[in-house]
Every structure is written in C-alpha cells, then in structure tokens.
Enzyme design. Structure first.
Site, mmCIF file in Angstrom:
data_model
loop_
_atom_site.group_PDB
_atom_site.id
_atom_site.type_symbol
_atom_site.label_atom_id
_atom_site.label_comp_id
_atom_site.label_asym_id
_atom_site.label_seq_id
_atom_site.Cartn_x
_atom_site.Cartn_y
_atom_site.Cartn_z
ATOM 1 C CB VAL A 61 9.407 -19.439 97.083
ATOM 2 C CG1 VAL A 61 9.230 -18.209 96.216
ATOM 3 C CG2 VAL A 61 9.850 -19.065 98.484
ATOM 4 C CE1 TYR A 62 9.918 -20.715 102.564
ATOM 5 C CE2 TYR A 62 8.255 -21.285 104.187
ATOM 6 C CZ TYR A 62 9.387 -20.576 103.828
ATOM 7 O OH TYR A 62 9.973 -19.737 104.734
ATOM 8 C CB SER A 63 7.107 -27.319 98.173
ATOM 9 O OG SER A 63 8.066 -27.984 98.952
ATOM 10 C CG ASP A 64 7.960 -24.950 92.785
ATOM 11 O OD1 ASP A 64 8.648 -23.922 92.919
ATOM 12 O OD2 ASP A 64 8.406 -26.000 92.295
#
Length: 347
Positions: A61-64
């Site tokens: 989920v970090y920066s998609d």
C-alpha cells in the site's frame, strides 16, 4: 552495526532497518512522507549498506506499490546483500477481493510483490493487519504453502492486538504451520502502548518487535516544542495528524527532557529517541525512514549514542502513562509484581 535475532527464530536483523515509505510519492498520505525516485533511493541504499543496514522494509500500500518498485530497482545487482521485508493485507481497492488475508488474495499479493521488487523470494513477509473475516487457519495455511514453495523465508505480523497474535501463534502450533517470528509495531517515547500486552507476549512467545514510526509520527524530530510554531514548509501538520493522538503536555515534557539530554551528550533529539528504543526488551530492529541523505545519516548516528541508566530513567519518567486495565490499578502494588513482574528495563 549490531545484529539481533528476531525473537527465538534464526532470522538475524540489524538493529536499524530502513523503511521505504518515502519511496514513490503517490497519494495524499505517502506523498506527504516523500517522493524519492530510483536515483535518490539508490544513493540512500548505498549509505545504508555502508553502515551495515541490510534490512529494507516496504508494503504493497505504500504509494500504491510504487515503493516496492522503486526499492526493487534501487537494489538491482545487490539483492544478495540485503533482507527484503514487505507487507500485505490492507485494502488496495474497493473490490471484495482487494482486502484481507484469504488464501487467494495472499497468493496474488505475494506474486505481485515479487514482481514489483524484482526478486524470487521475500525474506520477511508480514500481514499488515489482522483479518477478522478469514479463519486464521486459512491464512496460516496459505502462508505456510508460500514458505514451503520458497517464495517467503520468514513470516511476521503487524498491528495485531495481543489476542489476535496469540490466537495465530496457537493455531500455527496446533496445526504444525509456520509461526510468526516478528511483529511490526508502533512504539515510541510518546506511544508506549506496546509495552502493556504485546511486549510481554513477544517475550513469552519468542516474537521480536520491528518498530515503525519510532519518532512518534514526526513529533520527536526536534521540530515541535512548547510555544513554538512549526518551521515554514513543515509537513508535520499532515503526518502527525495521521497518527494516534498525543497529549500536548506529555509531548512537551518528553521533548524537554530530550533537549536536556541533547545538551548533555551532544546528540540530536531524534538520535536520543531512537537510542532509547534500542534499549527496550524484545526490540529486534527499529525501522527508520529518510527523505534525504542528511536525515538518514542523522538517524544512523543513533548507533553511537550511549545513554546512562540515569538518563534512561529520566526519559522513562517523562514518557510514562497510566497502564490500562487489568494492569491498572494493581501495577504499583508490590504483591502484584510478585505475580506478574514487569520485564527488566520496563518501569
């Protein structure tokens, strides 16, 4: 660099790891953290490896997913020198199959992470949150299959409550499945909830702690002080607001003691806050982030800090909070300590 085993496992980690949440820069939250591109990330990796930092942590989920992509590109050609940690389980979209830790989603999440990271295996794969909708046996069985397939080396959890972690560990033991050996947790001088239940559990069950946001969502960077405005252009109003609330008076009390110790030792406030964490029971590795070389080198300076017992006691006192029930109201009674003594070093 000091290296520690994660709990009672064979996974050996540096006491400082690097968090790649600043890589990629997509989205409102992670865009506020940083927007490090591949070239800048490669330079930060260089500095880490020079210092013995071999653990690099990220999440889908970090920066998609861009964080994993940038990290993988920055590590190209030196994968065998590092330990890669990533996480999955939080929602990545609105669909029913875009959240949770059911078998199908975990298999897809691991395959996608391997592609983005450009690697054949993940050294430490952690569930980013507990999925109460999926039986723990299904989750653990899927993870065990991925371990046996060679796609994952070690398993961990993140942000679990005590009963959730213990339920998972008991199910793994009962069914002969791979156990969690690490728990990535929020822990800082202004966020000591980890100590009341999760720390004793980790000590008892052999689960090491990997600490995220060790500077209290930016509150312990040295930029927040009583009666002072934030520096121009500061992102703290966004990053701190996303984290758990902290009573202003307690925050200022902690920062003032850190300022006193900075004057005494010549160390920076963030270095002292990190050094305190490295003395805590069950802590295996503290994950630090950085948007630039200056921040990274300052954080790495925590390895050189040596706090005396008296200085540690001052930090303990300034950051202390009343424990939750059932430790409160009996925690101050000597007879209660006979039954459930605190871990060494925890007041």
């Amino acid at each position: 660099m000091e290296y520690r085993r994660s709990g009672s496992s064979g996974l050996v980690l540096p006491v400082l790891g690097f968090g790649a949440g600043t890589f990629g820069g997509r989205g409102e939250l992670f865009g506020a953290w940083g927007d490090t591109d591949v070239a800048a990330a490669r330079r930060l990796v260089d500095i880490c490896l020079e210092a013995g930092v071999t653990l690099f942590d990220t999440a889908d989920v970090y920066s998609d997913g861009a964080s994993e992509e940038v990290l993988g590109a920055a590590l190209r050609g030196r994968r065998d020198r590092v330990l890669l940690s990533t996480k999955a389980g939080l929602p990545t979209g609105p669909g029913p199959d875009e959240a949770g830790t059911g078998r199908a989603r975990l298999v897809r999440a691991v395959e996608a992470a391997l592609r983005r990271l450009g690697t054949e295996h993940i050294d430490l794969f952690q569930l980013h949150a507990f999925d109460a909708q999926t039986p723990v046996e299904e989750t653990l069985s899927a993870l065990d299959d991925l371990v046996r397939a060679g796609k994952i080396r070690y398993l961990g959890a993140s942000n679990f409550a005590g009963w959730q972690l213990m339920k998972s560990l008991a199910a793994a033991d009962r069914n002969g499945l791979t156990r969690y050996v690490a728990h990535q947790v929020y822990y800082s001088l202004v966020g000591r909830d980890y100590e009341w239940e999760l720390m004793p559990l980790g000590h008892d069950q052999g689960v090491g702690a990997l600490v995220w946001s060790p500077l209290g969502w930016g509150r312990l960077t040295g930029h927040i002080r009583r009666g002072a405005a934030l520096p121009p252009g500061s992102r703290l109003h966004r990053t701190a607001a996303a984290g758990p609330p902290v009573d202003d008076e307690r925050l200022y009390r902690v920062v003032e003691v850190l300022d006193e110790l900075a004057a005494e030792t010549g160390n920076a406030v963030p270095q002292l806050a990190l050094a305190w964490l490295l003395t805590r029971p069950t802590v295996t590795s503290v994950i630090v982030g950085a948007r630039n070389e200056e921040q990274l080198r300052q954080n790495l300076g925590a390895l050189e800090v040596a706090l005396t017992p008296e200085q540690l006691a001052r930090l303990d006192a300034a950051s202390a909070t009343t424990p939750p029930y059932p430790r409160y109201p009996y925690h101050r009674l000597p007879d209660f300590a006979r039954l459930d003594p605190p871990l060494a070093g925890v007041q």
